[in-house]
Each structure stands twice: as C-alpha cells, then as structure tokens.
Scaffold this motif. Structure first.
Motif, PDB file in Angstrom:
ATOM      1  N   MET A   1       0.960  -1.158  -0.052  1.00 28.33           N
ATOM      2  CA  MET A   1       0.003  -0.103   0.147  1.00 28.33           C
ATOM      3  C   MET A   1       0.808   1.159  -0.040  1.00 28.33           C
ATOM      4  SD  MET A   1      -2.923   1.221   2.872  1.00 28.33           S
ATOM      5  CE  MET A   1      -4.021  -0.157   2.525  1.00 28.33           C
ATOM      6  N   CYS A   2       0.731   2.184  -0.854  1.00 31.30           N
ATOM      7  CA  CYS A   2       1.196   3.582  -1.054  1.00 31.30           C
ATOM      8  C   CYS A   2       1.292   4.367   0.327  1.00 31.30           C
ATOM      9  CB  CYS A   2       1.046   4.046  -2.161  1.00 31.30           C
ATOM     10  SG  CYS A   2      -0.835   4.896  -2.116  1.00 31.30           S
ATOM     11  N   PRO A   3       2.071   5.080   0.859  1.00 32.14           N
ATOM     12  CA  PRO A   3       1.967   6.023   1.976  1.00 32.14           C
ATOM     13  C   PRO A   3       0.576   6.855   1.799  1.00 32.14           C
ATOM     14  CG  PRO A   3       4.250   6.048   0.902  1.00 32.14           C
ATOM     15  CD  PRO A   3       3.322   5.463  -0.055  1.00 32.14           C
ATOM     16  N   ARG A   4       0.226   7.360   0.992  1.00 27.58           N
ATOM     17  CA  ARG A   4      -0.966   8.321   0.848  1.00 27.58           C
ATOM     18  C   ARG A   4      -2.192   7.279   1.081  1.00 27.58           C
ATOM     19  NH1 ARG A   4      -1.104  10.870  -5.309  1.00 27.58           N
ATOM     20  NH2 ARG A   4       0.858  11.503  -4.515  1.00 27.58           N
ATOM     21  N   GLY A   5      -2.179   5.775   0.393  1.00 26.64           N
ATOM     22  CA  GLY A   5      -3.382   5.062   0.754  1.00 26.64           C
ATOM     23  C   GLY A   5      -3.380   4.657   2.436  1.00 26.64           C
ATOM     24  N   LEU A   6      -2.032   4.434   2.861  1.00 25.87           N
ATOM     25  CA  LEU A   6      -2.007   4.260   4.250  1.00 25.87           C
ATOM     26  C   LEU A   6      -2.613   5.305   5.207  1.00 25.87           C
ATOM     27  CD1 LEU A   6      -1.130   2.249   6.539  1.00 25.87           C
ATOM     28  CD2 LEU A   6       1.149   3.276   6.309  1.00 25.87           C
ATOM     29  N   LEU A   7      -2.378   6.441   4.747  1.00 23.76           N
ATOM     30  CA  LEU A   7      -2.649   7.415   5.542  1.00 23.76           C
ATOM     31  C   LEU A   7      -4.106   7.728   5.469  1.00 23.76           C
ATOM     32  CD1 LEU A   7       0.124  10.148   5.067  1.00 23.76           C
ATOM     33  CD2 LEU A   7      -0.488   9.354   7.198  1.00 23.76           C
ATOM     34  N   LEU A   8      -4.656   7.496   4.095  1.00 24.76           N
ATOM     35  CA  LEU A   8      -6.116   7.519   4.211  1.00 24.76           C
ATOM     36  C   LEU A   8      -7.048   6.345   4.996  1.00 24.76           C
ATOM     37  CD1 LEU A   8      -8.619   8.950   2.384  1.00 24.76           C
ATOM     38  CD2 LEU A   8      -8.192   7.110   0.776  1.00 24.76           C
TER      39      LEU A   8
ATOM     40  N   TRP B   1       3.568  16.694   4.392  1.00 25.43           N
ATOM     41  CA  TRP B   1       3.021  15.547   4.661  1.00 25.43           C
ATOM     42  C   TRP B   1       2.955  15.405   6.297  1.00 25.43           C
ATOM     43  CZ3 TRP B   1       0.723  11.985   1.738  1.00 25.43           C
ATOM     44  CH2 TRP B   1       0.841  12.147   0.266  1.00 25.43           C
ATOM     45  N   ALA B   2       3.803  16.006   7.162  1.00 18.69           N
ATOM     46  CA  ALA B   2       3.392  16.545   8.537  1.00 18.69           C
ATOM     47  C   ALA B   2       2.028  16.380   8.743  1.00 18.69           C
ATOM     48  CB  ALA B   2       4.341  17.435   9.045  1.00 18.69           C
ATOM     49  N   GLY B   3       1.260  17.153   8.220  1.00 20.86           N
ATOM     50  CA  GLY B   3      -0.092  17.284   8.584  1.00 20.86           C
ATOM     51  C   GLY B   3      -0.926  15.883   8.504  1.00 20.86           C
ATOM     52  N   PRO B   4      -1.031  15.015   7.619  1.00 19.43           N
ATOM     53  CA  PRO B   4      -1.531  13.791   7.588  1.00 19.43           C
ATOM     54  C   PRO B   4      -1.115  12.985   8.491  1.00 19.43           C
ATOM     55  CG  PRO B   4      -1.271  14.454   5.324  1.00 19.43           C
ATOM     56  CD  PRO B   4      -0.502  15.769   6.170  1.00 19.43           C
ATOM     57  N   VAL B   5       0.270  12.944   8.737  1.00 23.27           N
ATOM     58  CA  VAL B   5       1.145  12.044   9.605  1.00 23.27           C
ATOM     59  C   VAL B   5       0.490  12.425  11.160  1.00 23.27           C
ATOM     60  CG1 VAL B   5       3.164  11.536  10.730  1.00 23.27           C
ATOM     61  CG2 VAL B   5       3.033  11.285   8.363  1.00 23.27           C
ATOM     62  N   ALA B   6       0.529  13.820  11.316  1.00 22.65           N
ATOM     63  CA  ALA B   6       0.105  14.154  12.791  1.00 22.65           C
ATOM     64  C   ALA B   6      -1.409  13.835  13.027  1.00 22.65           C
ATOM     65  CB  ALA B   6      -0.046  15.795  12.820  1.00 22.65           C
ATOM     66  N   SER B   7      -2.389  13.800  11.895  1.00 20.75           N
ATOM     67  CA  SER B   7      -3.836  13.376  11.695  1.00 20.75           C
ATOM     68  C   SER B   7      -3.779  12.088  12.212  1.00 20.75           C
ATOM     69  CB  SER B   7      -4.605  13.821  10.711  1.00 20.75           C
ATOM     70  OG  SER B   7      -5.877  13.507  10.787  1.00 20.75           O
ATOM     71  N   ALA B   8      -3.009  11.015  11.562  1.00 21.56           N
ATOM     72  CA  ALA B   8      -3.226   9.754  11.862  1.00 21.56           C
ATOM     73  C   ALA B   8      -2.692   9.440  13.435  1.00 21.56           C
ATOM     74  CB  ALA B   8      -2.197   8.901  11.016  1.00 21.56           C
ATOM     75  N   ILE B   9      -1.744  10.090  13.915  1.00 22.04           N
ATOM     76  CA  ILE B   9      -1.188   9.866  15.091  1.00 22.04           C
ATOM     77  C   ILE B   9      -2.535  10.523  15.948  1.00 22.04           C
ATOM     78  CG2 ILE B   9       0.122  10.954  16.976  1.00 22.04           C
ATOM     79  CD1 ILE B   9       2.640  10.979  14.955  1.00 22.04           C
ATOM     80  N   GLY B  10      -3.181  11.516  15.761  1.00 17.10           N
ATOM     81  CA  GLY B  10      -4.337  11.811  16.719  1.00 17.10           C
ATOM     82  C   GLY B  10      -5.241  10.677  16.590  1.00 17.10           C
ATOM     83  N   VAL B  11      -5.652  10.107  15.516  1.00 22.51           N
ATOM     84  CA  VAL B  11      -6.537   8.920  15.200  1.00 22.51           C
ATOM     85  C   VAL B  11      -6.101   7.671  16.366  1.00 22.51           C
ATOM     86  CG1 VAL B  11      -7.570   7.220  14.168  1.00 22.51           C
ATOM     87  CG2 VAL B  11      -7.539   9.775  13.149  1.00 22.51           C
ATOM     88  N   VAL B  12      -4.728   7.415  16.256  1.00 19.62           N
ATOM     89  CA  VAL B  12      -4.323   6.394  16.823  1.00 19.62           C
ATOM     90  C   VAL B  12      -4.536   6.625  18.700  1.00 19.62           C
ATOM     91  CG1 VAL B  12      -2.177   5.110  17.361  1.00 19.62           C
ATOM     92  CG2 VAL B  12      -2.902   5.507  15.190  1.00 19.62           C
ATOM     93  N   THR B  13      -3.656   7.548  18.680  1.00 18.13           N
ATOM     94  CA  THR B  13      -3.819   7.889  20.373  1.00 18.13           C
ATOM     95  C   THR B  13      -5.203   8.280  20.819  1.00 18.13           C
ATOM     96  OG1 THR B  13      -3.537  10.379  19.791  1.00 18.13           O
ATOM     97  CG2 THR B  13      -1.540   9.141  20.370  1.00 18.13           C
ATOM     98  N   LEU B  14      -6.229   8.709  19.997  1.00 16.26           N
ATOM     99  CA  LEU B  14      -7.656   8.997  20.733  1.00 16.26           C
ATOM    100  C   LEU B  14      -8.043   7.508  20.950  1.00 16.26           C
ATOM    101  CD1 LEU B  14      -9.954  10.477  21.529  1.00 16.26           C
ATOM    102  CD2 LEU B  14     -10.293  10.600  18.925  1.00 16.26           C
ATOM    103  N   LEU B  15      -8.178   6.725  19.708  1.00 15.00           N
ATOM    104  CA  LEU B  15      -8.766   5.282  19.975  1.00 15.00           C
ATOM    105  C   LEU B  15      -7.785   4.411  21.010  1.00 15.00           C
ATOM    106  CD1 LEU B  15      -9.158   4.262  16.071  1.00 15.00           C
ATOM    107  CD2 LEU B  15     -10.862   4.932  17.937  1.00 15.00           C
TER     108      LEU B  15
END
Length: 365
Positions: free
Chosen positions: A1-8, A68-82
């Motif tokens: 999976m490409c990085p953008r697909g992973l972030l999505l 790309w720091a933005g989508p990575v930070a958003s993914a971290i937000g999702v993970v830490t929230l869950l």
C-alpha cells in the motif's frame, strides 16, 4: 500500500469507529465496552475523518514534502484517541495537523491568490479553536460551532475552487468570502455570548447556503446524465440541509444536548458534509490514491438512505419520538457504510474490467 493510501486508511478507520460510536449514542450496544467510544464520536468524525481526508487531499495537491507532516499528525491523533491516551495528546496532534493545513493554504495562496483558498483558510481557524478548546477539557458539544466553521468554510471554499468558472469574478464570490469571515467572527462571539453568537451563525449559515447554491454549477448539472447528475443531486441536497441547519440554529437557539441539538448538528455534518463527500468522492479519490469510483446507478442507494434516514431523524427530533429517531440514526450509519462498500466494489470491478480489456487487446496483437 502506498503512503497516501495508508494515511487515508487512518481517516477511514476514524470514520468507521466514529460511526459505531454513534450507534452507542443511539442506544445500540450501550451496555458493551464499545459504549466508551460514544464520548469520542464527534472528534472521530470531524477531526479524524473529515480533517484527515481534507488534509491528505490538500497535501497531495501542494506537492511539497513538509506538508506530509499534517496527515501524519492526523493519523497520530486517530491512533492516540482510539488508544485511550489523555485527551491532550490527540488534541495536540490534530491541532498540529490543522496548523500544517493552514500553512498549505498559505503556500497555495502565494502561488495564486484566490477567494476560494481564503475561504478554506477561514475553516482552519475554526478547526484550531475547536481542537484547542477540546484539548483543554471541553465537551465536543461545546465546540460544535467551531467545528461547523471548519466544515462549512472548507467545503464551500472547495466548491468555489472546483467550480471556478461559475464563481470567479462574480459578486457572489466576494459575498461568500465576506460571509465566511463573518462566520468566524460569529463563532468567536459564541465563545463570549453563546445564544447571540449561535443565532448570528444561524443567519450566516442560511445566507451562505442561499448565495452559494444560487451560483453553483450544480443547478445546471442536475439536468445532465450519469455522474454529473449524481454529483449535482448530492450537492443540491447538501445545500438544502445546510439551509435547514441554519434555520434550526436560528429558530431554536443553542443547546448542548437533546433532540434539537441532535437535529441541528446532524443537519450540518450528515446532511451537508457527508452528502458533499458522496458527491466529490469519485473525483477526489483519483487525486489521492489514483483510483476513481466509476459511475453506477447503485450509488444512489446510499444517497437515498442518507437523506431519507436524516429526514426521519430530524422529524423525530422535532417530535421527540425515540423509536423513529433511533431508526433514522441507524439508516444514516448504514448509508455511509454502504457507500464505502459500494465505492470499493465499483473500483474493484472497474479494475478487473480494465485488466480484461487490456488482455483482449494484447491477445489481438
């Protein structure tokens, strides 16, 4: 999976989890461990999903590494929230994601200054206020007006950008920009005087819906065929719900919970936001993961379920009818999940069809 697909995928996980959290708020699985997700329903849907998807789409368009720091930070937000981290942790991650999104808009504006990017930038102001206030301990119900600023300004700004032929150079373009800036100011007024600010925001939301739909090309595309007609129907339905939301805000005032709160909030985030996502997903996915959703009449099924379920839900809210309210909410969840499944199925079918077509051409050679 490409990085953008992973972030999505992280944005998608936030959406699915947020939907199941919504079911617990409807009273389904309320006595299970999943009920603990209910408090995070709004953050998962708005910050994790809507914010994550929009941030990723804008990052791809910006074509610069630091974005790309933005989508990575958003993914971290999702993970830490869950993961159940202290709220300050996902709030800080989401705030960083929105600040990077604001920097992306600034970069785009420097390349080519447009009203569309300015309107989208006003949405970032609402998003940052929302995440900071939420991180400080406020309930999501307290920050809804700021989240609405983010969602409404961002989506209307993207409509101005995508349909620039209709908007550019018109008086409506200037009017929409002014109304968006006023909406930010009204949200700040809400922080000081909730009822006054809420009513002013209601007036501005009604004005934005009326001015934007009047100039949007969707009014003409609804008479076209296939995909253009589908997208136009979704967009016009979204504008209609935005108008309903503004009238609810203006007519009933600010509430933190209860039926009227449910009707006002979901008219915006389901009726307007999700309907607009249904409309644009076939195109936006192509830019993000280089895969498009081909048109098929089955796309109308989740659209019908979304708006039918929301209509039932809002009427039930106004009549305080518990069973109908729950049924409408369940239909909303089914609609979004069905859209995801339908879109994925159509992409897989289209990929298979293209592969078979290539094999036939190769066999002829």
């Amino acid at each position: 999976m490409c990085p953008r697909g992973l972030l999505l995928t992280f944005a998608g996980a936030s959406l699915v989890t947020g939907l199941f959290a919504g079911l617990t708020l409807l009273g389904i699985w309320a006595d299970t461990p999943a009920a603990s997700l209910g408090a995070d329903h709004g953050a998962l849907m708005v910050f994790g999903f809507v914010g994550g998807a929009i941030g990723l789409e804008r990052t791809v368009a910006a074509r610069t590494r630091w974005a790309w720091a933005g989508p990575v930070a958003s993914a971290i937000g999702v993970v830490t929230l869950l993961a159940g981290a202290p709220r300050l942790v996902p709030a800080a991650a989401f705030t960083l994601a929105f600040l990077v999104l604001g920097a992306v808009y600034l970069r785009i504006h420097r390349r080519q200054a447009t009203h569309a990017v300015l309107v989208q930038s006003t949405g970032v102001i609402g998003a940052v206020f929302a995440t900071v206030w939420w991180g400080g301990g406020a309930d999501f119900a307290d920050i809804v007006p700021f989240a609405v600023v983010f969602a409404v300004a961002t989506i209307i700004g993207e409509r101005m950008e995508l349909a620039r032929v209709s908007f550019a150079g018109t008086a409506a373009e200037t009017t929409i920009t002014a109304l968006s800036l006023a909406l930010v100011a009204a949200s700040l007024m809400f922080a000081l005087h909730p009822q006054v600010g809420f009513a002013v925001m209601g007036i501005l939301i009604v004005a934005l819906a009326l001015v934007t739909v009047r100039i949007d090309v969707a009014r003409r595309l609804v008479h076209a065929g296939k995909l253009p007609k589908y997208t136009a129907i979704c967009m016009l339905a979204g504008y209609a719900w935005l108008l309903v939301a503004g009238l609810l805000w203006l007519g009933f005032g600010h509430t933190r919970a209860g039926y009227l709160h449910d009707a006002a909030v979901h008219s915006v985030f389901l009726g307007f936001v999700i309907s607009m996502i249904f409309a644009h997903a076939p195109f936006i996915l192509g830019g993000v993961i280089r895969r498009t959703i081909p048109y098929h009449p089955t796309l109308y099924v989740p659209v019908a379920l979304l708006h039918g379920g929301l209509s039932l839900r809002v009427v039930a809210d106004l009549r305080a009818a518990d069973v109908a309210w729950m049924m409408g909410g369940v239909l909303n969840v089914v609609a979004v999940l069905l859209f995801m499944a339908t879109g994925a199925g159509l992409m897989v079918t289209d990929k298979r069809r293209r592969r078979l077509a290539r094999e036939k051409r190769a066999a002829r050679v």
